[in-house]
Enzyme design. Structure first.
Site, PDB file in Angstrom:
ATOM      1  N   TYR A 109      -2.265  -1.681  10.448  1.00  0.00           N
ATOM      2  CA  TYR A 109      -2.227  -1.798   8.987  1.00  0.00           C
ATOM      3  C   TYR A 109      -0.893  -1.254   8.453  1.00  0.00           C
ATOM      4  CZ  TYR A 109      -3.982  -1.217   4.131  1.00  0.00           C
ATOM      5  OH  TYR A 109      -4.169  -1.284   2.769  1.00  0.00           O
TER       6      TYR A 109
ATOM      7  N   SER B   8       0.865  -1.182   0.000  1.00  0.00           N
ATOM      8  CA  SER B   8       0.000   0.000   0.000  1.00  0.00           C
ATOM      9  C   SER B   8       0.898   1.228   0.000  1.00  0.00           C
ATOM     10  CB  SER B   8      -0.849  -0.022   1.276  1.00  0.00           C
ATOM     11  OG  SER B   8      -1.456   1.227   1.501  1.00  0.00           O
TER      12      SER B   8
HETATM   13  P1  NAD Z   1     -11.315  -6.365  -0.069  1.00  0.00           P
HETATM   14  O1  NAD Z   1     -11.921  -6.171   1.284  1.00  0.00           O
HETATM   15  O2  NAD Z   1     -12.152  -6.155  -1.283  1.00  0.00           O
HETATM   16  O3  NAD Z   1     -10.644  -7.812  -0.190  1.00  0.00           O
HETATM   17  C1  NAD Z   1      -9.941  -8.397   0.868  1.00  0.00           C
HETATM   18  C2  NAD Z   1     -10.090  -9.897   0.755  1.00  0.00           C
HETATM   19  O4  NAD Z   1      -9.370 -10.514   1.826  1.00  0.00           O
HETATM   20  C3  NAD Z   1     -11.562 -10.356   0.875  1.00  0.00           C
HETATM   21  O5  NAD Z   1     -11.838 -11.286  -0.149  1.00  0.00           O
HETATM   22  C4  NAD Z   1     -11.616 -10.999   2.253  1.00  0.00           C
HETATM   23  O6  NAD Z   1     -12.606 -12.012   2.362  1.00  0.00           O
HETATM   24  C5  NAD Z   1     -10.185 -11.544   2.371  1.00  0.00           C
HETATM   25  N1  NAD Z   1      -9.817 -11.812   3.761  1.00  0.00           N
HETATM   26  C6  NAD Z   1      -9.972 -10.986   4.828  1.00  0.00           C
HETATM   27  N2  NAD Z   1      -9.576 -11.607   5.944  1.00  0.00           N
HETATM   28  C7  NAD Z   1      -9.152 -12.857   5.591  1.00  0.00           C
HETATM   29  C8  NAD Z   1      -8.643 -13.972   6.309  1.00  0.00           C
HETATM   30  N3  NAD Z   1      -8.494 -13.938   7.636  1.00  0.00           N
HETATM   31  N4  NAD Z   1      -8.298 -15.068   5.617  1.00  0.00           N
HETATM   32  C9  NAD Z   1      -8.470 -15.140   4.268  1.00  0.00           C
HETATM   33  N5  NAD Z   1      -8.959 -14.118   3.541  1.00  0.00           N
HETATM   34  C10 NAD Z   1      -9.301 -12.993   4.196  1.00  0.00           C
HETATM   35  O7  NAD Z   1     -10.040  -5.429  -0.086  1.00  0.00           O
HETATM   36  P2  NAD Z   1      -9.084  -4.903  -1.275  1.00  0.00           P
HETATM   37  O8  NAD Z   1      -9.223  -3.441  -1.273  1.00  0.00           O
HETATM   38  O9  NAD Z   1      -9.256  -5.660  -2.513  1.00  0.00           O
HETATM   39  O10 NAD Z   1      -7.673  -5.222  -0.598  1.00  0.00           O
HETATM   40  C11 NAD Z   1      -6.795  -6.212  -1.049  1.00  0.00           C
HETATM   41  C12 NAD Z   1      -5.393  -5.848  -0.591  1.00  0.00           C
HETATM   42  O11 NAD Z   1      -5.015  -4.605  -1.184  1.00  0.00           O
HETATM   43  C13 NAD Z   1      -5.263  -5.665   0.920  1.00  0.00           C
HETATM   44  O12 NAD Z   1      -4.052  -6.230   1.370  1.00  0.00           O
HETATM   45  C14 NAD Z   1      -5.229  -4.167   1.085  1.00  0.00           C
HETATM   46  O13 NAD Z   1      -4.530  -3.771   2.224  1.00  0.00           O
HETATM   47  C15 NAD Z   1      -4.514  -3.753  -0.196  1.00  0.00           C
HETATM   48  N6  NAD Z   1      -4.743  -2.369  -0.578  1.00  0.00           N
HETATM   49  C16 NAD Z   1      -6.003  -1.935  -0.881  1.00  0.00           C
HETATM   50  C17 NAD Z   1      -6.179  -0.605  -1.212  1.00  0.00           C
HETATM   51  C18 NAD Z   1      -7.535  -0.054  -1.536  1.00  0.00           C
HETATM   52  O14 NAD Z   1      -7.639   1.164  -1.661  1.00  0.00           O
HETATM   53  N7  NAD Z   1      -8.557  -0.841  -1.730  1.00  0.00           N
HETATM   54  C19 NAD Z   1      -5.094   0.266  -1.248  1.00  0.00           C
HETATM   55  C20 NAD Z   1      -3.830  -0.225  -0.944  1.00  0.00           C
HETATM   56  C21 NAD Z   1      -3.666  -1.546  -0.624  1.00  0.00           C
END
Ligand code: NAD
Length: 256
Positions: free
Chosen positions: A151, A138
């Site tokens: 985080y 991130s």
């Molecule tokens: P999201 O909430 O859409 O997806 C997260 C996924 O992780 C979900 O499918 C959820 O069921 C799964 N998950 C959560 N806890 C779990 C567990 N204990 N075991 C197995 N699976 C689990 O989120 P996203 O935005 O797609 O995020 C994905 C990654 O990208 C994350 O690591 C997040 O930190 C990173 N990220 C997201 C953003 C953003 O703006 N969306 C920005 C930077 C980084």
């Protein structure tokens, strides 16, 4: 322009029931990879299968579940060539009030699980002399914001894991890179928009414009497929010389 042929590989992707992980699975399947999608949400099965991927239900805060996911990929497909550590959650609270249980859950899921998955997948990559690890970090792996101690600590740690894996993997054909997105249009961000709107007494559009995109040069949220396409590049043969790096896809957020 030359076209690049994609060699089909076996990929294990975590956090695939929504957002970035779902987009990565779909894109990998379109590229012809054999994909094991791993998530604790049972709804992920239908989503994975619709894309053409297999599904393994696992709560990745459990170390045995991490090892079980790799074992399942090996059983189904004979190995793991590509590992995408993507599963993540967010919890917003000041350090003084941050619940210890949430701290542990976030570190277990977003730092320990990527380590254990890397460790379990490593021998299979080493045996083949080819491997690709992509850690979805991130912008919060580079800079901090108040209220997100766990985080941000996990994401900063993920950069250290990425660099170490890159150094250890160099002679074995294994690369490791991190991707650092700003705000991507996913449920994780939708929930934050709603929470922040409540917290600041603002409308949701105001939160997007005045908080999330305040530091962005490109004034829009990122689409999950834009991150998936960068993952596809970093896991391709073309990216064999690219390792140990953090790839910002951040709308110019960190250019300040
Ligand atoms: P999201 O909430 O859409 O997806 C997260 C996924 O992780 C979900 O499918 C959820 O069921 C799964 N998950 C959560 N806890 C779990 C567990 N204990 N075991 C197995 N699976 C689990 O989120 P996203 O935005 O797609 O995020 C994905 C990654 O990208 C994350 O690591 C997040 O930190 C990173 N990220 C997201 C953003 C953003 O703006 N969306 C920005 C930077 C980084």
């Amino acid at each position: 322009m030359t076209t690049t042929t994609v060699i089909p590989r076996v990929a294990l992707v975590t956090g695939t029931s929504s957002g970035i992980g779902e987009a990565v699975v779909k894109h990998f399947c379109e590229l012809g990879h054999q994909v094991l999608a791993v998530d604790f949400n049972p709804d992920g099965k239908a989503i994975a299968e619709a894309a053409g991927a297999a599904f393994y239900e696992a709560d990745l805060t459990d170390p045995d579940a991490c090892r079980g996911a790799v074992a399942d990929a090996v059983k189904r497909f004979g190995g793991v060539d590509i590992l995408v550590n993507n599963a993540g959650i967010q919890h917003v609270a000041a350090i003084e009030e941050f619940p210890e249980a949430k701290w542990r859950q976030i570190i277990d899921l977003m730092l320990t699980a990527p380590f254990l998955l890397t460790q379990a997948a490593w021998p299979h990559m080493r045996q083949k002399g080819w491997g690709r690890i992509v850690n979805i970090a991130s912008i919060h792996a580079q800079v901090a914001s108040p209220g997100k101690a766990a985080y941000i600590s996990a994401k900063h740690g993920m950069i250290g894991l990425t660099k170490t894996a890159a150094l250890e993997g160099g002679e074995q054909g294994i690369t490791a890179n991190a991707i650092c997105p700003a705000y991507v249009k996913t449920p994780l961000v939708d929930n934050q928009i709603a929470d922040q709107a409540k917290l600041h007494g603002m409308g949701e559009q105001e939160v997007i414009e005045n908080i999330m995109l305040k530091n962005a040069a490109v004034k829009r949220l990122i689409e999950p497929i834009e991150v998936a396409q960068l993952v596809a590049y970093l896991t391709s043969d073309a990216a064999g010389a690219v390792t140990g790096a953090s790839w910002n896809i951040d709308l110019g957020w960190t250019a300040h």
